[in-house]
Scaffold this active site. Structure first.
Site, mmCIF file in Angstrom:
data_model
loop_
_atom_site.group_PDB
_atom_site.id
_atom_site.type_symbol
_atom_site.label_atom_id
_atom_site.label_comp_id
_atom_site.label_asym_id
_atom_site.label_seq_id
_atom_site.Cartn_x
_atom_site.Cartn_y
_atom_site.Cartn_z
ATOM 1 N N GLU A 60 -7.821 -9.380 9.515
ATOM 2 C CA GLU A 60 -8.865 -9.954 8.869
ATOM 3 C C GLU A 60 -8.456 -11.176 8.123
ATOM 4 O O GLU A 60 -8.694 -11.319 7.114
ATOM 5 C CB GLU A 60 -9.734 -9.074 8.172
ATOM 6 C CG GLU A 60 -10.186 -7.923 9.404
ATOM 7 C CD GLU A 60 -11.134 -6.888 8.471
ATOM 8 O OE1 GLU A 60 -10.784 -6.490 7.451
ATOM 9 O OE2 GLU A 60 -12.065 -6.537 9.079
ATOM 10 N N GLU A 92 -9.144 -0.584 15.702
ATOM 11 C CA GLU A 92 -9.599 0.129 14.848
ATOM 12 C C GLU A 92 -10.942 0.491 15.887
ATOM 13 O O GLU A 92 -11.513 -0.266 16.206
ATOM 14 C CB GLU A 92 -10.079 -0.742 13.594
ATOM 15 C CG GLU A 92 -8.814 -1.081 12.826
ATOM 16 C CD GLU A 92 -9.351 -1.478 11.385
ATOM 17 O OE1 GLU A 92 -10.494 -1.377 11.033
ATOM 18 O OE2 GLU A 92 -8.572 -2.570 10.871
HETATM 19 C C1 GAL Z 1 -11.893 -3.088 9.045
HETATM 20 C C2 GAL Z 1 -10.609 -3.344 8.145
HETATM 21 C C3 GAL Z 1 -10.084 -2.154 7.589
HETATM 22 C C4 GAL Z 1 -11.009 -1.376 6.836
HETATM 23 C C5 GAL Z 1 -11.935 -0.772 7.654
HETATM 24 C C6 GAL Z 1 -13.343 -0.180 7.101
HETATM 25 O O1 GAL Z 1 -12.659 -4.131 9.105
HETATM 26 O O2 GAL Z 1 -9.811 -3.993 9.086
HETATM 27 O O3 GAL Z 1 -8.944 -2.603 6.888
HETATM 28 O O4 GAL Z 1 -11.480 -2.289 5.852
HETATM 29 O O5 GAL Z 1 -12.694 -2.022 8.084
HETATM 30 O O6 GAL Z 1 -12.608 0.975 6.528
HETATM 31 MG MG MG Z 2 -10.359 -6.181 5.292
#
Ligand code: GAL
Ligand code: MG
Length: 983
Positions: free
Chosen positions: A429, A502
């Protein structure tokens, strides 16, 4: 005064050694790669003198006194400074490269003694210091480094003296690097990884690189060294896992190549390691070598020529009692749990882990996405409005090139020799632009044998249509919906494999749909896998209250800004107890998928490299009504990776309802992290030939009915039930002298919002699901066969709103004491989908034990029950509660056939004409909703039993798509049907 390196983008290090691969040398007659029990390593961990300063302007090298602090540690874990949890927002003003004047800092000091040897050089290593540090030896400045999660090595030979020496380290909480370390985590500072002094012969191997390649049935291991002098004589040895010498070469050259016939290849399933020994002068370096290759061909990821799937999780260094400090035991424990839950891949979100982490992953077999210590997420919020163009401030700004490229170089140099690392990740990010393009070029120069991952190109993709993102190997996305994934595979111009860096945000009660995601991953060769966000809940252990641990999260430290409980989104609790979501993941990622047809098990091998026979055997049980009728074991499960084989099994014939065949996959032999017999997963197959009928005893003593303005009382000599005309439900039930109910039952449309309900709950509250008021229309009674019927048409109303639902309810009370309710329900068309529709009863809390036939033993939901088995379970009601640190809906059981509560003497049982969901709990949803921490919740004094026509799924909308339609209760017409018996 400190040199102002910490606010200077052109200085990321001063007097550090060139980057090198991580290794720990030993003496030539020793054979260790460890820091401990190694005379060449002087550990400087331990108790240091420590002085904390609120601000760098107060800093002095000669404070009036010192405290003591353990190293490694985070000073916030020892009462200094303040904890803070922030996600996207920067904890400091956005004023790069400057950081606040009020910049907390600390002086660390200790002494150590050495016997200085003229033929030796001495190197101090710091493996992790947040956020930057200045090193002094005997009060002389040695050097400076930043990048919290990287190694800084200093040649201190010239500064050391024989005998006692003083080492001083100044650590600052913030530096210009803080702008690229904006990871979603508790923000902590200090020396949080090992510190040690290496004694090395002055002439030595400074760095080496191991490259492996595979050609047909042979492999090549190429070792390239960088020596401190051109004539260094080295003996380089390669041994197999058993310790047999395969090759040995003595040379002053800097490259040695070994051929291996019929090599053992490294994979996460078969982590075979060779041993490499490099001996020169008076020193030996021992390392492990895994022979493996990774590549992408036609959008498909191959390891050693075989298609692979990454069954991944994201892992942070986060421990409730030690902060960022990850001991080997803690890491081994995490890896053990992962292995036991079928996880084969880890993204080191969002920074490199301690070096030994990778050695364990080599050894135990995990694919690693090694992520660089870069996240600059806060850039999107610097104008108080979300703006992804903001990323350009750093990522596309050449002033930051050194910062970005230095971090990537440190990552790649340190972990270059680790076979487990199959993918480099540029960070998280931070947007895309000039600096990252330079970074990619640099990685490609250093190492072209791995793939490159980066997700944050997503923000420029729409705007920059001509950008090709050269060098990036994946189409990486986070938290897509199923619709998005379908559209991806429908597009023809995609050129990269899909990876979800993720997904399945594991916050609170969830995530739902894991098996759905896995089905899609398996369905597409160009979908190489997905990484659950995330492994563990981040918290700080703050003490104990009401017999529970007090886990602190954002806001518990009085900090600003903070992001509340968004840090508690892991598959395991802070103490590593599994969340129920982990059990879902485990079974979604099980090694085999099994069905049953015509006397045979149809077994599909979901592994990439191993024959199932080398891994597991099957144990099956056949159950009817929760009782085992037959069982058996199948030892030979000869199924090649990716193949399907039918294996005959002879089951006794069964007829009727509630017949289940459960086939469990169990470890054949013990391996490093798994004991023999360990269950990898299971499949459960419904072999019922009909639905289960509800049969009720109706006869008993004759009934009398009293009907007045407020109540209808129905009784005989064994029970007395009172129906409230206001509530439209029974408000009092007494059986054999025991009061079962003394409060009206309620129609319930609401649940204590889960973290995943955080968005939709606003709508639910607008609609008023949490404040339903019953309105009953004229009620009639009629007498039937051994029963009395109460017909109660009614509405469910809400202040200021139109009625939520119209109900035609018929309650039948039998002489036996059994009660049947049928509530024909019509939900207003304009009402949103419902969290649930059920009947809530406040049962006498002496009924504190529960028996049920449903998915269990852990909580289960329509979209979260792949990890639970349908069966008959018995439990204390209190133990049905899943104690989320942030209280919320929990403990429901899906696909129930019956549930009963007992006080030992009497048993209240509920059944329905169709499978249902229920909760039984000492807690009300009101108390769960109103408390911020689990140690605040108080028991209601009842056993709260909610019998649901249906309970909506949990999903993962806390950070992810909305709950899929199919898991929502959005029917507008249905009948709630339950039969209650008391025996
Ligand atoms: C994503 C990010 C993670 C965490 C997650 C929310 O966008 O990459 O680091 O913040 O969201 O828990
Ligand atoms: Mg982040």
């Amino acid at each position: 005064m400190l040199f102002p390196f910490y606010e200077d983008l052109s200085t990321v290090r001063v007097n550090t050694m060139p980057n090198r691969a991580y290794y720990i040398p030993c003496s030539p007659n020793a054979s260790t790669d460890q820091k401990t029990d190694n005379p060449r390593v002087l550990m400087l961990n331990g108790t240091w003198n420590f002085r904390f300063f609120e601000s760098v302007s107060q800093f002095t090298f000669s404070p009036d006194c010192f405290d003591k602090l353990p190293v490694p540690s985070n000073w916030q874990m020892h009462g200094y400074d303040n904890h803070q949890y922030t996600n996207v927002l920067y904890p400091i003003p956005f004023n790069p490269p400057y950081v606040p004047k009020k910049n907390p800092c600390a002086l660390y000091e200790r002494t150590f003694s050495i016997k200085k040897d003229a033929d030796f050089s001495y190197f101090v290593n710091f493996e992790g210091v947040d956020s930057c540090h200045y090193l002094y030896i005997n009060d002389q400045f040695v050097g400076y480094s930043q990048v919290s999660h990287s190694t800084a090595e200093y040649d201190v030979s010239a500064f050391l003296k024989d005998g006692e020496n003083k080492i001083s380290v100044v650590v600052l909480k913030w530096c210009d690097g803080t702008y690229v370390e904006d990871q979603d985590k508790l923000r902590m500072s200090g020396i949080f990884r090992d510190v040690y002094l290496l004694s090395r012969p002055s002439r030595h191997i400074q760095n080496y690189r191991v490259k492996t390649s595979i050609t047909g049935e042979t492999a090549n291991v190429l070792v390239i060294t960088e020596d401190t002098c051109s004539d260094l004589l080295k003996t380089i040895t390669l041994k197999d896992q058993a310790g047999n010498v395969l090759h040995q070469v003595t040379t002053t050259g800097t490259s040695v190549s070994f051929e291996l016939e019929a090599p053992h290849l490294w994979t996460a399933e078969t982590p075979y390691l060779y041993t490499l020994e490099l001996t020169a002068e008076n020193e030996r370096i021992i390392d492990r070598v895994g022979v493996r290759e990774i590549c992408v061909k036609d959008k498909v990821v191959y390891v050693n020529g075989k298609k692979v799937k990454f069954k991944g999780v994201n892992r942070h260094d986060s421990y409730t009692d030690t902060g960022y400090v990850a001991s080997m035991e803690q890491i081994r424990h995490d890896l053990t749990m992962m292995k036991q839950h079928n996880i084969n891949a880890i993204r080191t979100s969002h920074y490199p882990n301690r070096p030994e982490f990778y050695k364990l992953c080599d050894q135990y077999g995990f694919y690693i996405i090694d992520e660089c210590d870069i996240e600059a997420h806060g850039q999107v919020n610097t104008t108080a409005e979300y703006d992804s163009d903001g990323y350009a401030q750093i990522s596309d700004n050449p002033d930051w090139e050194l910062t970005i490229v230095d971090r990537l170089e440190r990552l790649v140099s340190r972990d270059m020799n680790r076979p487990c690392v199959v993918i480099w990740s540029l960070g998280n990010e931070s947007g895309f632009g000039y600096c990252f393009k330079q970074g990619i070029k640099r990685i490609r120069q250093m190492d072209n044998s791995r793939l490159i991952h980066y997700e944050s190109t997503i923000v420029t993709r729409e705007k920059e249509k001509d950008e090709t993102y050269e060098g990036i190997d994946f189409e990486s996305v986070m938290y897509p919906s199923f619709e998005w994934i379908d559209s991806f595979f429908a597009r023809e111009n995609e050129t990269r494999p899909l990876i979800l860096c993720e997904f399945a945000h594991a916050m609170g009660n969830g995530p739902g749909s894991l098996e759905d995601y896995y089905d899609i991953i398996y369905a597409h060769d160009d979908f190489c896998g997905a990484f659950v966000w995330e492994w563990c809940d981040h918290t700080v252990l703050m003490g104990e209250k009401n017999g529970k641990k007090m886990y602190g999260y954002g806001g518990d430290f009085g900090e600003f800004p903070h992001d509340g409980n968004f840090c508690m989104d892991g598959l395991v609790y802070p103490d590593r107890t599994p969340h129920t979501g982990l059990l879902e993941l485990k079974n979604a990622a099980r090694p085999a998928h099994i069905t049953y047809r015509d006397g045979a098990l149809i077994v599909k091998n979901k592994l990439d490299f191993q024959n199932l026979n080398d891994v597991l055997y099957l144990h099956w049980t056949l159950e009817q009504n929760g009782e085992e009728i037959a069982s058996g074991t199948i030892e030979s499960v000869d199924v090649l990776p990716g193949e399907t084989t039918s294996i005959p099994v002879s089951l006794p014939e069964t007829h009727g309802a509630r017949v289940y065949l459960t086939v469990s996959q169990r470890a054949k032999a013990s391996t490093a992290l798994v004991s023999s017999g360990h269950e990898f997963g299971f499949d459960q197959i419904n072999l019922s030939t009909c639905d289960a009928p509800v049969s009720v005893k109706t006869e008993g003593a004759p009934l009398t009915v009293e009907d007045d303005d407020a109540f209808i009382t129905i009784k005989n000599d064994s029970f007395c039930y009172r129906f409230s005309k206001e509530a439209g439900t029974f408000c009092h039930m007494e059986v054999g002298g025991t009061v079962l109910l003394d409060r009206p039952m309620e129609y319930d449309l609401y649940r204590a919002p889960t973290d995943n309900d955080r968005n939709i709950k606003l709508r639910w509250k607008e609609e008023g699901f949490d404040r339903v008021i019953p309105y009953t229309y004229p009620i009639t009674t009629e007498t039937g066969d051994h029963c009395v019927k109460i017909c109660c048409p009614m509405s469910l109303c809400v202040i200021s709103r139109a009625n939520l639902a119209e109900l035609n309810t018929v309650w039948t009370v039998y002489e036996s004491g059994a009660v049947h309710i049928s509530a024909q329900t019509k939900v207003r068309d304009t009402v949103s989908w419902l969290p649930r529709f059920g009947l809530r009863m406040f049962v006498n809390n002496a009924f504190d034990r529960c028996r049920y036939f449903a998915h269990g033993p852990q909580e289960s939901y329509v979209d979260k029950h792949i990890g639970s088995r349908k069966g008959v379970y018995e439990n204390r009601v209190a133990d049905l509660h899943e104690d989320y640190i942030f209280p919320q809906e929990n403990g429901s059981h899906y696909d129930a056939e019956f549930v009963s509560l007992t006080n030992g003497a009497q048993t209240l049982t509920a059944q329905s004409c169709r499978p249902f969901s229920f909760n039984a709990s000492p807690y009300t949803r009101e108390v769960l909703e109103s408390c911020m921490h689990n140690y605040e919740i108080t028991e209601s004094g009842y056993t709260v039993l909610t019998l649901d026509y249906a309970m909506s799924g949990v999903g993962s909308n806390s950070c992810g798509p909305e709950l899929p339609e199919r898991y929502r209760l959005s029917e507008k017409e249905f009948t709630l049907d339950f039969t209650l018996t008391i025996e």
